[in-house]
Design an enzyme around this catalytic site. Sequence first.
Site, short mmCIF file in Angstrom:
data_model
loop_
_atom_site.label_atom_id
_atom_site.label_comp_id
_atom_site.label_asym_id
_atom_site.label_seq_id
_atom_site.Cartn_x
_atom_site.Cartn_y
_atom_site.Cartn_z
CD GLU A 123 -3.08 -0.60 0.25
OE1 GLU A 123 -2.98 0.12 -0.39
OE2 GLU A 123 -3.87 -1.71 -0.05
CG ASP A 254 -6.41 -6.92 -7.25
OD1 ASP A 254 -5.19 -7.24 -7.03
OD2 ASP A 254 -7.09 -6.18 -7.06
CD GLU A 341 -15.07 -4.16 -0.65
OE1 GLU A 341 -14.01 -4.29 0.20
OE2 GLU A 341 -15.05 -3.88 -1.99
CD GLU A 359 -10.57 -0.85 -7.64
OE1 GLU A 359 -9.58 -0.65 -6.91
OE2 GLU A 359 -11.75 -0.31 -7.16
#
Length: 727
Positions: A123, A254, A341, A359
Amino acid sequence: MPAVLFSLMLLGALCSLGESMSREEKSRLRNQVVEMFDHAYQNYMDHAYPADELMPLTCRGRVRGLEPSRGDVDDALGKFSLTLIDTLDTLVLLNKTTEFEAAVRRVLKDVRLDNDIVVSVFETNIREGGQNMQWYQDELLHMAKDLGLRLLPAFNTSSGLPYPRVNLRHGVRGPETRTGTETDTCTACAGTLILEFAALSRFTGDPVFEAHARRAMDFLWEKRQRNSNLVGTTINIHSGEWVRRDSGVGAGIDSYYEYLLKAYVLLGDDQFLQRFNIYISQPPLLLDVHIHKPLLPARTWMDSLLAFFPGLQVLKGDIRPAIETHEMLYQVTKKHNFLPEAFTTDFRVHWAQHPLRPEFAESTYFLYKATGDPYYLEAGRTILDNLNRFARVPCGFAAMKDVRTGSHEDRMDSFFLAEMFKYLFLLFADDEDLPFDIEDYIFTTEAHLLPLEPGMGRPPLRAQDFMANNPEHLELLRRMGVTLIHLKDGRVQLVQHATQAVSAVAAEDGVRFMQEMMELSSQQQKEQLPPRAIQIVSDPFFGRVVLTAGPAQFGIDLSKSATGLRGFVTVAEPYSGCSEITNPEYVRGHIALLQRGQCMFAEKARHIQKAGAIGGIVIDDNEGSSSDTAPLFQMAGDGRSTDDVTLPLLFLFHKEGNILLETLKEYREVEVLLSDKARDRGADVGAAEGGCLTEATTPTNFEPISQSLISTLALERLSHHRRLSVM
């Protein structure tokens, strides 16, 4: 939703364009995006800064340690004003230059990285940005390097996979770090570092960052399941054993797939593309499967992070499957206002939260960009309307705790400002609304913009491809620390100083380029280039004067002509031959004399051919050059087909060319013979005139000067895949 009904809706999406949207409506929506961004950003600055994130329900900043722990979600918070740093390039894109400069000054004044706090390597890596101002002296770059160095201890494992967390002050070793005991990390956590780390290496000149990121990517590739070519979701960083063996394109994996393809785009390394194509050679795994049983679903629900995948499919060029996946996600959005989610295959809620993830907006933008279909503008309008109707609160935008009830969570993640408004602004913007060409950049997984600069977005320049007249090639040389020095004899000297390269990687590319140049020069010395002859055959010379000439790569090949070409010479106007000939009545049926420079040789040939010339002679503009001292070369084309040039073109150095010009000045009518070699010049002529007919040679010298490599080459001989002159 019944399968037949969804199929019909999907067919409509595939087969018909939506109704067009007016420029006025697009402009209104674009302005609405800016207003929403201002609402979120200003509330962060007013109520939260310098905290990492805004708590929009209570109108205060989220400071790690002062608020109840949220577990892994807090790993992105490093007490370094995360939201402000994450938002920097959004300010630039939205043309907020004043706010951007003020934000940079705040970061430089207030942000400290030496914090005794444990953060996510993944992150923290992906949330970076920066631009330049006149007063700016690369301070953000220095901060980025400092942060990169603080993340490096996480890579101290036998596998090269990083620990998932690192203490910004103490690293991963010792009790004071409060980390370093983990054994597992997610595939995306270890495999989503290469873009930022490679860019950091290229911009700072320190290759260590890119090397660590590549090693992690290589290890994940080696540990794939060889039969299915799939990777799992979680891996042991020490043993390389898969801990979770389910595989898909959603959470946990992903951005690993995303960075394989984007690393190829940014760095030009075919290996990344080959790996991506192997992974994606099967249908998209919207439902996770077991890596050993790729045809057997491992679960019955999908997570919202897979919404990035249609955008990646667009980047790969798979437009139809991107449309299909996006349409499925759009139907879920229409049903629940936001993507939950997690949701089931029949679009029921599995996990009800929605933390304002971007996204779906990302894929909507890329599909509109690829198709131009206004259907995706309407999808963007839906996103805007739902954010304003359901997520907007007085102090910003609040995440949805439950999409079914509309309840909120006191949370506004930094990615909301970094990504959501960036993609929505781009969706409704025209080219003239943007402060730069978006095509010159690639998006990281956090939507930060990395420049596709020369030397980054394509493979290193190879010697055999180099063209001395190509501005892009010259810029690549500059970045590699290579400079060109023009010599009086028409040659060009190459000098490389590694310290002048923009990075250590660029310096290595420069050394490789110079070595290739040496090899090409060595080959060149072994290849004797046969000269051509320009023979003055008119009275009173009758063939006694023969001038050594260089051939052209295009036009009639005189070596294949038994008789050569005979004709009277005349000076073309303009003498450069770089525009339409203004004295065609004199050039027609003659051999035109031209001066070197200002444009390509092929362009000169086309102009005199159009004027009716039967041949051409280009005379060097470099005073004093001579075939006695300078190497013979072959004139090249201009990078496109020269099949249209059907006359012969020869080159004379200045000394030999001056002989011809003086002869023309004195005798007015001068006839010459262009041929591959001198013809019979009469019984009273013996050996060749001294100094006029010389053997062609291609001397090339290489001598070391301090720590540099020097290549003295007739570089103007280089064009396409041959060593040729082009001007």
